[in-house]
Scaffold this active site. Structure first.
Site, mmCIF file in Angstrom:
data_model
loop_
_atom_site.group_PDB
_atom_site.id
_atom_site.type_symbol
_atom_site.label_atom_id
_atom_site.label_comp_id
_atom_site.label_asym_id
_atom_site.label_seq_id
_atom_site.Cartn_x
_atom_site.Cartn_y
_atom_site.Cartn_z
ATOM 1 N N PRO A 67 13.607 80.896 55.449
ATOM 2 C CA PRO A 67 13.725 82.191 56.130
ATOM 3 C C PRO A 67 15.065 82.841 55.796
ATOM 4 O O PRO A 67 16.095 82.188 55.826
ATOM 5 C CB PRO A 67 13.668 81.836 57.615
ATOM 6 C CG PRO A 67 13.163 80.443 57.686
ATOM 7 C CD PRO A 67 13.492 79.788 56.392
ATOM 8 N N GLU A 68 15.041 84.117 55.457
ATOM 9 C CA GLU A 68 16.271 84.838 55.172
ATOM 10 C C GLU A 68 16.549 85.793 56.338
ATOM 11 O O GLU A 68 15.789 85.825 57.309
ATOM 12 C CB GLU A 68 16.112 85.584 53.850
ATOM 13 C CG GLU A 68 15.790 84.632 52.709
ATOM 14 C CD GLU A 68 16.706 84.780 51.521
ATOM 15 O OE1 GLU A 68 17.875 85.140 51.703
ATOM 16 O OE2 GLU A 68 16.238 84.539 50.399
ATOM 17 N N HIS B 238 5.855 67.840 64.570
ATOM 18 C CA HIS B 238 7.135 68.539 64.305
ATOM 19 C C HIS B 238 7.537 69.551 65.381
ATOM 20 O O HIS B 238 8.451 70.319 65.163
ATOM 21 C CB HIS B 238 7.140 69.242 62.932
ATOM 22 C CG HIS B 238 6.666 68.380 61.807
ATOM 23 N ND1 HIS B 238 7.291 67.195 61.485
ATOM 24 C CD2 HIS B 238 5.637 68.528 60.951
ATOM 25 C CE1 HIS B 238 6.645 66.646 60.462
ATOM 26 N NE2 HIS B 238 5.633 67.428 60.125
ATOM 27 N N ARG C 18 10.718 70.075 58.157
ATOM 28 C CA ARG C 18 11.704 69.416 57.292
ATOM 29 C C ARG C 18 13.014 69.085 57.995
ATOM 30 O O ARG C 18 13.884 68.435 57.426
ATOM 31 C CB ARG C 18 11.931 70.250 56.031
ATOM 32 C CG ARG C 18 10.650 70.293 55.171
ATOM 33 C CD ARG C 18 10.871 70.950 53.853
ATOM 34 N NE ARG C 18 11.868 70.259 53.037
ATOM 35 C CZ ARG C 18 12.309 70.706 51.868
ATOM 36 N NH1 ARG C 18 11.842 71.842 51.387
ATOM 37 N NH2 ARG C 18 13.202 70.034 51.196
#
Ligand SMILES: [Zn+2]
Length: 278
Positions: A2-3, A96, A115
């Site tokens: 994500p930016e 997760h 992750r």
């Protein structure tokens, strides 16, 4: 990953889910549930629990961090590579799902991060300038602090490929790899131009281009093709509008030259050899 536009989109999405901001609903943090003790770093459970019972102020973004503020301190979050928040309605948890937070208006949020490069930390009041995650961050690209004079004064002291330098988070935050290539194309400046060779006019053009690209990405919810969902679950559509990024060997939409690519600073870089002058 994500930016900045995706993080801003998520920030707005979360405020919308919680009905924070415009309508100024009074929302108290009622509880937290920790499914694991660490993500990228240890989650300071005791400190975070100290803001239970506090009024949540509208969620803010600083660079790619989300801040859930209260007067007694804030929850600080980074999405990492794969992190995202979603509204939680009591359904069975997903793999997760690491952290849950619930509020007095009956709403709840869950943080999922496959992750585990994300961060959940505690930010003490008025400590943004000294916080380990935030203290090195440069100006916000969409703020008036990021302007031609600022960029010119910073760049004249730097040598190296312009593209690598505009991606330096200490200079300006949020100019990720995709946006750097796209903004340089829009400004008609070569990514391998030496940073200290940019004149004020070029800096002006680059500043305008960076803001324009980020605003466009923001309007479409971000650019990331994989591993990211907006708070509403939709993929960003900016990816379809890319002019040079990922288009090596294809024709330039402006001049029909062949788009080139090269690895600069370890990152794929794309440009038009005719439109962008060195
Ligand atoms: Zn071209």
């Amino acid at each position: 990953m994500p930016e900045l536009p995706e993080v801003e989109t998520m920030c707005r999405g979360l405020n919308k889910i919680l009905n924070l901001g415009k309508n100024k609903e009074r929302i108290i943090i009622e509880g937290m549930e920790f499914k694991r003790g660490n993500i990228r770093s240890k989650i300071p459970q005791k400190q975070l629990r100290s803001i239970i019972g506090q009024k949540l102020l509208p969620i803010r973004r600083r660079a790619k961090y989300l801040i859930f503020p209260t007067e007694m301190g804030s929850l600080l979050n980074h999405l990492g590579m794969t992190g995202y928040w979603r509204e939680y309605n009591g359904e069975p948890l997903l793999k997760h799902d690491h952290f849950l937070i619930n509020f007095s208006n009956g709403k709840a949020l869950v943080f999922n991060d496959a992750r585990r490069f994300g961060v959940i930390d505690y930010l003490s009041p008025q400590s943004e300038a000294s916080n380990i995650w935030l203290k090195h961050l440069g100006v916000e690209p969409l703020s008036t602090d990021f302007n031609a004079e600022y960029l010119f004064n910073k760049l004249k002291k730097r040598s190296g490929f312009l593209k690598n330098i505009i991606m330096d988070q200490k200079l300006v935050v949020g100019v990720g790899n995709i946006y750097a290539s796209e903004a340089l194309f829009l400004a008609k400046v070569h990514p391998k131009k030496n940073a200290n060779k940019l004149n004020l006019k070029m800096c002006q053009s680059l500043v305008i281009s960076i803001k324009e690209i980020l605003k466009k990405a923001l309007a479409s919810g971000g650019s990331t093709i994989r591993d990211f969902r907006q708070a509403g679950g939709e993929l960003g559509y900016f990816a379809r509008e890319l002019k040079v990024y990922g288009r090596s060997g294809q024709v330039c939409t402006a001049c029909a030259s062949t788009i080139k690519s090269e690895i600069l600073g370890g990152r794929s870089t794309f440009w038009c050899p005719k439109c962008q002058k060195k």
